[in-house]
Scaffold this motif. Structure first.
Motif, PDB file in Angstrom:
ATOM      1  N   ASN A 249      53.903  23.715  58.755  1.00  0.00           N
ATOM      2  CA  ASN A 249      53.069  22.535  58.693  1.00  0.00           C
ATOM      3  C   ASN A 249      52.573  22.346  57.265  1.00  0.00           C
ATOM      4  O   ASN A 249      52.855  23.170  56.385  1.00  0.00           O
ATOM      5  CB  ASN A 249      51.879  22.654  59.660  1.00  0.00           C
ATOM      6  CG  ASN A 249      51.372  21.305  60.155  1.00  0.00           C
ATOM      7  OD1 ASN A 249      51.562  20.281  59.506  1.00  0.00           O
ATOM      8  ND2 ASN A 249      50.709  21.324  61.309  1.00  0.00           N
ATOM      9  N   HIS A 251      48.797  21.002  55.168  1.00  0.00           N
ATOM     10  CA  HIS A 251      47.391  20.617  55.298  1.00  0.00           C
ATOM     11  C   HIS A 251      47.032  19.841  54.041  1.00  0.00           C
ATOM     12  O   HIS A 251      46.849  20.413  52.964  1.00  0.00           O
ATOM     13  CB  HIS A 251      46.526  21.869  55.450  1.00  0.00           C
ATOM     14  CG  HIS A 251      45.099  21.572  55.804  1.00  0.00           C
ATOM     15  ND1 HIS A 251      44.114  21.449  54.841  1.00  0.00           N
ATOM     16  CD2 HIS A 251      44.495  21.365  57.002  1.00  0.00           C
ATOM     17  CE1 HIS A 251      42.960  21.190  55.431  1.00  0.00           C
ATOM     18  NE2 HIS A 251      43.164  21.136  56.745  1.00  0.00           N
ATOM     19  N   TRP A 256      45.631  18.504  59.056  1.00  0.00           N
ATOM     20  CA  TRP A 256      46.934  19.074  59.369  1.00  0.00           C
ATOM     21  C   TRP A 256      47.897  17.957  59.761  1.00  0.00           C
ATOM     22  O   TRP A 256      47.518  16.976  60.400  1.00  0.00           O
ATOM     23  CB  TRP A 256      46.841  20.071  60.522  1.00  0.00           C
ATOM     24  CG  TRP A 256      46.218  21.379  60.139  1.00  0.00           C
ATOM     25  CD1 TRP A 256      44.968  21.816  60.448  1.00  0.00           C
ATOM     26  CD2 TRP A 256      46.834  22.420  59.376  1.00  0.00           C
ATOM     27  NE1 TRP A 256      44.760  23.068  59.924  1.00  0.00           N
ATOM     28  CE2 TRP A 256      45.886  23.463  59.258  1.00  0.00           C
ATOM     29  CE3 TRP A 256      48.089  22.578  58.778  1.00  0.00           C
ATOM     30  CZ2 TRP A 256      46.157  24.647  58.565  1.00  0.00           C
ATOM     31  CZ3 TRP A 256      48.362  23.743  58.089  1.00  0.00           C
ATOM     32  CH2 TRP A 256      47.413  24.762  57.983  1.00  0.00           C
ATOM     33  N   GLU A 259      53.389  19.685  63.495  1.00  0.00           N
ATOM     34  CA  GLU A 259      54.040  20.996  63.432  1.00  0.00           C
ATOM     35  C   GLU A 259      55.559  20.863  63.562  1.00  0.00           C
ATOM     36  O   GLU A 259      56.057  19.981  64.254  1.00  0.00           O
ATOM     37  CB  GLU A 259      53.525  21.906  64.552  1.00  0.00           C
ATOM     38  CG  GLU A 259      52.104  22.371  64.382  1.00  0.00           C
ATOM     39  CD  GLU A 259      51.717  23.388  65.448  1.00  0.00           C
ATOM     40  OE1 GLU A 259      52.474  23.563  66.425  1.00  0.00           O
ATOM     41  OE2 GLU A 259      50.641  23.999  65.301  1.00  0.00           O
TER      42      GLU A 259
END
Length: 323
Positions: A249, A251, A256, A259
């Motif tokens: 992932n 950030h 975030w 995924e």
């Protein structure tokens, strides 16, 4: 696409025994030989030989020979013209039957240095034969090999040499820099959590190597490629042993993203060694584990040159990091 190792980094995975292969480019000062394996449950002895030639009867410049025989010890010797020299011994056994081990030999000007046996400096064996004569490495005995890596020294033709400082690395590196791959010195057995600085930022075709061990009780660990000034994470790699997953992932700007989990195999099993190679491309990260392609991750942070920090934390033991 086949895995192309970084200069001076020559891995062989799951080699069969007996192992008897040429040393890439021959033996030279500054080279390290890195061996991962598992000692047999019924181990009595095994050996690692630095050999002049490949055939039977070849001279042995350095013979490393752990012996479980009631008087547990490690024997060091050399053999010339079919005759063994004077034996050196250390009455200490760093290996345990049925347990994984890591072993690093550093080739220095005056001696072979058994740099790390599961994290501890162990022995120095003075040169009895010119190290430039050594051409082959032999390994055999009561063990299972997982990997053999030749790092540093003089690589084969068409590869750029990569210098390696003596163990441990404790001062800033001022030596030559590889123009396209790993730019810093290797660090053996760094503590976790680990923070490494990418001098000059993350450039295209730069490769980061991370070797480690997943403890049997491990649940999760993370590897982050971050921008130190903003704490943005361009690439977050999160092996989760409880889910049998490797989550990726980013950030960015405090949030975030989505995924990514798709993977063809998972190299991060409990009780397993791993050898991870993360290569930065112009449009994606390409990640390899144990010599096999693991996944690609398209850049979500386009200004990847600002990524200047590698962070590793969680349930993992690190044995080697090169950034």
């Amino acid at each position: 696409m086949a895995f192309v190792p970084a200069p001076g980094y020559q891995p062989t995975y799951n080699p069969t025994l007996p192992y008897n292969k040429p040393i890439p480019g021959g033996l030279s000062i500054g080279m390290s030989v890195y061996i991962q394996g598992v000692a047999s449950d019924h181990m009595k002895r095994f050996f690692v030989n630095f050999v002049v030639g490949q055939g039977p009867g070849s001279d042995i410049a350095f013979h490393f020979n752990p012996r479980f025989d009631g008087w547990d010890k490690v024997v060091f010797n050399s053999q010339q013209n079919g005759q063994w020299g004077s034996e050196e011994r250390k009455k200490s056994m760093p290996f345990r039957k049925g347990s994984p081990f890591e072993l690093v030999f550093m080739v220095l000007a005056e001696h072979y240095k058994v740099v790390v046996v599961n994290g501890n400096p162990f022995y120095e064996f003075g040169h009895r034969l010119p190290l430039q004569m050594v051409t082959h490495l032999q390994v055999d005995g009561d063990l299972e090999l997982q990997s053999i890596n030749f790092i540093g020294g003089q690589p084969p033709p068409n590869q750029v040499p990569m210098a390696i400082p003596a163990y441990p690395v404790s001062t800033p590196w001022r030596g030559p820099v590889s123009p396209e791959n790993m730019e810093g010195p290797p660090t053996f057995n760094p503590p976790v959590p680990f923070i490494g600085r990418l001098q000059g930022g993350l450039t295209a075709r730069r490769t980061i190597i991370i070797k480690g061990y997943v403890p049997p009780t491990a649940k999760s660990f993370i590897i982050n490629f971050k921008v130190s000034s903003t704490r943005d994470t361009a690439l977050h790699i999160n092996p989760r042993m409880t889910e049998n997953a490797v989550v990726r992932n980013s950030h960015l700007n405090g949030s975030w993203g989505s995924e990514e989990r798709k993977i063809s195999y998972n190299p991060f099993g409990p009780g397993q060694f791993f050898d991870l190679s993360v290569r930065c491309g112009m449009d994606r990260f390409k990640v390899y584990a144990n010599g096999q392609h693991l996944f690609d991750y398209s850049h979500r942070f386009s200004d990847f040159q600002r990524v200047d920090m590698v962070e590793i934390q969680g349930d993992v033991t690190l044995s080697y990091v090169q950034i």
